[in-house]
Write an enzyme that holds these catalytic residues in place. Structure first.
Site, PDB file in Angstrom:
ATOM      1  N   CYS A  51      63.541  -1.986 -47.584  1.00 47.12           N
ATOM      2  CA  CYS A  51      64.503  -2.850 -48.267  1.00 47.12           C
ATOM      3  C   CYS A  51      64.997  -3.977 -47.388  1.00 47.12           C
ATOM      4  O   CYS A  51      65.433  -4.998 -47.866  1.00 47.12           O
ATOM      5  CB  CYS A  51      65.684  -2.030 -48.752  1.00 47.12           C
ATOM      6  SG  CYS A  51      65.183  -0.438 -49.340  1.00 47.12           S
TER       7      CYS A  51
ATOM      8  N   ASN B  67      67.104   7.378 -45.026  1.00 41.09           N
ATOM      9  CA  ASN B  67      65.760   6.847 -45.272  1.00 41.09           C
ATOM     10  C   ASN B  67      65.142   6.140 -44.067  1.00 41.09           C
ATOM     11  O   ASN B  67      63.928   5.984 -44.007  1.00 41.09           O
ATOM     12  CB  ASN B  67      65.770   5.906 -46.473  1.00 41.09           C
ATOM     13  CG  ASN B  67      66.898   4.904 -46.433  1.00 41.09           C
ATOM     14  OD1 ASN B  67      68.069   5.263 -46.299  1.00 41.09           O
ATOM     15  ND2 ASN B  67      66.570   3.628 -46.525  1.00 41.09           N
TER      16      ASN B  67
HETATM   17  C1  LIG Z   1      64.276   4.668 -52.147  1.00 41.11           C
HETATM   18  C2  LIG Z   1      65.715   5.057 -52.045  1.00 41.11           C
HETATM   19  C3  LIG Z   1      66.631   4.730 -53.061  1.00 41.11           C
HETATM   20  C4  LIG Z   1      66.249   3.879 -54.241  1.00 41.11           C
HETATM   21  O1  LIG Z   1      65.417   4.548 -55.138  1.00 41.11           O
HETATM   22  P1  LIG Z   1      64.515   3.674 -56.158  1.00 41.11           P
HETATM   23  O2  LIG Z   1      63.940   4.702 -57.079  1.00 41.11           O
HETATM   24  O3  LIG Z   1      63.482   2.990 -55.321  1.00 41.11           O
HETATM   25  O4  LIG Z   1      65.428   2.732 -56.849  1.00 41.11           O
HETATM   26  C5  LIG Z   1      67.919   5.176 -52.919  1.00 41.11           C
HETATM   27  N1  LIG Z   1      68.316   5.901 -51.868  1.00 41.11           N
HETATM   28  C6  LIG Z   1      67.466   6.231 -50.871  1.00 41.11           C
HETATM   29  C7  LIG Z   1      67.954   7.061 -49.739  1.00 41.11           C
HETATM   30  C8  LIG Z   1      66.148   5.817 -50.930  1.00 41.11           C
HETATM   31  O5  LIG Z   1      65.317   6.125 -49.939  1.00 41.11           O
END
Ligand SMILES: *Cc1c(COP(=O)(O)O)cnc(C)c1O
Length: 391
Positions: free
Chosen positions: A327, A153
């Site tokens: 985050c 991400n």
């Molecule tokens: C955004 C994200 C999550 C979390 O997903 P949510 O639906 O926001 O809880 C988990 N893993 C990755 C790689 C992400 O980018």
């Protein structure tokens, strides 16, 4: 504020009109509880069935019974790690993951360590790639679960999931993949990839927040995370979030249908942005794999400046970006991903993630580059670390 450009699509996206149209009737017309036996309930159950079918088709699952709706990617990740580890604990208590996973994975693994599980966090190379050889060496007879994300991400690097899954299976371990950033960005065929479990989320693909899914290959054991009613085949209690599930189903159907078209748009935008930034701003580094990365995310390190200062200056001009990841943006810790990739802490702080969306235009990019050049120049002029100071 005149102009607004949203370049933070890896944090969340807007809900597309098609998705919204799918969701709205579920709030006040098809509002039944899908577990109720009357016509209102059956109508809502049909909505959930359609969505489940769409998710299953999008990832080529063998059966709709392999799809479980959750409250999002975080729940899917927590459930996969804890539920699978617990289900196989009698066989072994060793888990392998990578050092660049999302915190939903890393913190779930750490929670299991407190219970007596042992976790190996695989290193990555300077591009953020997990080496298949490293996984081979880390596999043990008591390894029950391997979890590696498909797309990172923060930097967008795409892992060799198929080969990694093969290695895990040689030792009969279950292979889970966090595919939250991969949906709509790369083709996801669970049978071809050979993954046993896979996490997805709606709000990164023009769907609503608070909804996602976990794919669990039939035959793979997983303990419940959420106890309660008999929803989701008694595996995940709680009345289904019907509007969100309807939206997620539509969003993943569109993301898969339009994948090639959207990726072409994103690639052109990203390549243009990257060439412009390189041509106009000095002392920058592009993070992530040069080719094996998604088109929508570009991580750039600007030497001699703090990422937070760039973010706030761009925000004043209507441009939304993120430091490493949404985050961690409230903590002053350097990103664990960049650190694992060997980026020195002092320059990692100057990292900005630009993540493009399907509504961005070339004009938006030109405005962003023009603003960025101005902002970087201003911030470097007042930076205590000067160019001459670096020599
Ligand atoms: C955004 C994200 C999550 C979390 O997903 P949510 O639906 O926001 O809880 C988990 N893993 C990755 C790689 C992400 O980018």
């Amino acid at each position: 504020m005149e102009r607004r450009v949203y370049l933070d699509n890896a944090a969340t996206t807007f809900v597309s009109q098609e998705v919204l149209d799918e969701m709205l009737p579920c709030f006040n017309i098809k509002f039944g509880n899908p577990n109720s036996l009357h016509s209102f309930g059956r109508e809502a159950a049909a909505v959930v069935d359609t969505a489940r079918d769409r998710v299953a088709k999008a990832i080529n699952a063998k059966s709709v019974g392999e799809i479980y709706f959750t409250s999002g990617g975080t729940e899917a990740d927590n459930w996969a790690i804890k539920g699978i580890a617990h289900a196989y604990a009698n066989k072994g208590k060793h888990i392998i993951t990578s050092s660049i996973e999302h915190h939903a994975i890393l913190d779930s693994c750490m929670a299991l360590e407190k219970e007596g599980f042992e976790v190996t966090y695989l290193p990555v190379d300077k591009y953020g790639m997990v080496q298949v050889e490293d996984l081979k060496k880390a596999m043990r007879d008591d390894t029950v679960l391997v979890s590696i994300m498909v797309v990172n991400n923060e930097v967008g690097t795409i892992q060799n999931i198929k080969e990694l899954a093969k290695v895990a299976h040689e030792k009969n371990a279950v292979f889970h993949a966090d595919a939250v950033q991969a949906v709509g960005a790369v083709k996801l065929d669970v049978q071809d990839l050979g993954v046993d479990a896979m996490s997805m989320s709606a709000h990164k693909i023009y769907g609503p927040k608070g909804c996602g899914a976990l794919y669990v290959r039939s035959g793979v054991r997983i303990n419940n995370l959420m106890n309660g009613g008999a929803q989701e085949r008694a595996k995940r209690g709680g009345t289904s979030n019907v509007p969100a599930i309807a939206g997620f189903g539509k969003a993943i159907e569109i993301a898969t249908r339009d994948l090639d078209k959207n990726q072409k748009i994103l690639k052109d935008l990203r390549d243009y942005f990257e060439s412009q930034i390189k041509a106009n701003i000095k002392h920058i580094h592009i993070n992530g794999h040069p080719t094996q990365r998604i088109n929508g995310t570009l991580s750039v390190t600007f030497e001699m400046i703090e990422g937070e200062s760039i973010l706030m200056s761009l925000d004043l001009e209507g441009i939304a970006v993120s430091t490493a990841s949404a985050c961690t943006s409230l903590s002053l810790q350097p990103s664990h991903v960049l650190r694992a990739m060997g980026v020195p802490d002092e320059i990692a702080h100057g990292t900005i993630r630009f993540s493009f969306g399907k509504n961005i235009t070339k004009d938006d990019i030109d405005y962003t580059i023009k603003t960025l050049v101005k902002v970087v120049k201003k911030l470097r002029a007042i930076s205590p670390i000067t160019e001459t100071g670096r020599n």
